[in-house]
Design a protein around this motif. Sequence first.
Motif, PDB file in Angstrom:
ATOM      1  N   TYR A  15       0.822  -1.231  -0.216  1.00 17.14           N
ATOM      2  CA  TYR A  15      -0.047  -0.103   0.098  1.00 17.14           C
ATOM      3  C   TYR A  15       0.900   1.263   0.019  1.00 17.14           C
ATOM      4  O   TYR A  15       1.853   1.259   0.779  1.00 17.14           O
ATOM      5  N   HIS A  19       0.556  11.764  -1.863  1.00 18.36           N
ATOM      6  CA  HIS A  19      -0.035  13.116  -1.568  1.00 18.36           C
ATOM      7  C   HIS A  19      -0.213  13.981  -2.852  1.00 18.36           C
ATOM      8  O   HIS A  19       0.790  13.916  -3.770  1.00 18.36           O
ATOM      9  N   ALA A  23      -6.144  16.414  -1.779  1.00 17.62           N
ATOM     10  CA  ALA A  23      -6.433  15.388  -1.130  1.00 17.62           C
ATOM     11  C   ALA A  23      -5.141  14.138  -1.282  1.00 17.62           C
ATOM     12  O   ALA A  23      -4.210  14.537  -1.764  1.00 17.62           O
ATOM     13  N   ASP A  24      -5.345  13.097  -0.656  1.00 19.71           N
ATOM     14  CA  ASP A  24      -4.346  12.202  -0.446  1.00 19.71           C
ATOM     15  C   ASP A  24      -4.834  10.958  -1.008  1.00 19.71           C
ATOM     16  O   ASP A  24      -6.170  10.692  -1.118  1.00 19.71           O
ATOM     17  N   PHE A  25      -4.025   9.863  -1.536  1.00 22.65           N
ATOM     18  CA  PHE A  25      -4.486   8.758  -2.044  1.00 22.65           C
ATOM     19  C   PHE A  25      -3.738   7.677  -1.482  1.00 22.65           C
ATOM     20  O   PHE A  25      -2.713   7.591  -1.352  1.00 22.65           O
ATOM     21  N   ALA A  27      -2.713   3.667  -2.602  1.00 22.01           N
ATOM     22  CA  ALA A  27      -2.796   2.874  -3.657  1.00 22.01           C
ATOM     23  C   ALA A  27      -2.429   1.630  -3.340  1.00 22.01           C
ATOM     24  O   ALA A  27      -1.319   1.388  -2.722  1.00 22.01           O
ATOM     25  N   THR A  39      -0.368  -0.777 -10.198  1.00 22.71           N
ATOM     26  CA  THR A  39      -1.690  -0.298  -9.423  1.00 22.71           C
ATOM     27  C   THR A  39      -2.637  -1.101  -9.455  1.00 22.71           C
ATOM     28  O   THR A  39      -3.412  -1.157 -10.769  1.00 22.71           O
ATOM     29  N   THR A  42      -7.153   2.262  -6.245  1.00 24.35           N
ATOM     30  CA  THR A  42      -6.801   3.710  -5.446  1.00 24.35           C
ATOM     31  C   THR A  42      -7.899   3.933  -4.497  1.00 24.35           C
ATOM     32  O   THR A  42      -9.105   3.910  -5.145  1.00 24.35           O
ATOM     33  N   TRP A  43      -7.949   4.741  -3.606  1.00 18.56           N
ATOM     34  CA  TRP A  43      -8.607   5.311  -2.846  1.00 18.56           C
ATOM     35  C   TRP A  43      -8.457   6.825  -2.407  1.00 18.56           C
ATOM     36  O   TRP A  43      -7.096   6.959  -1.884  1.00 18.56           O
ATOM     37  N   MET A  44      -9.418   7.537  -2.452  1.00 22.91           N
ATOM     38  CA  MET A  44      -9.094   8.834  -2.258  1.00 22.91           C
ATOM     39  C   MET A  44      -9.518   9.362  -0.682  1.00 22.91           C
ATOM     40  O   MET A  44     -10.542   8.763  -0.458  1.00 22.91           O
TER      41      MET A  44
END
Length: 51
Positions: A15, A19, A23-25, A27, A39, A42-44
């Motif tokens: 994982y 940055h 927002a941060d992500f 992956a 990848t 991905t989650w925001m």
Amino acid sequence: MSNPNTTVSSKAHRYELVHGDGADFVAYQRRREDGLWQTFATWMIPRAICS
């Protein structure tokens, strides 16, 4: 039980926190047969707006 001498390079998945502006992500990546990371999802993580 895990081996304490295992290196990160032997893992098949990871994982990664990325940055970005606003927002941060997160992956989720898996190691391909050729050794490169791919990848898969991905989650925001939106940043809170503070006033």
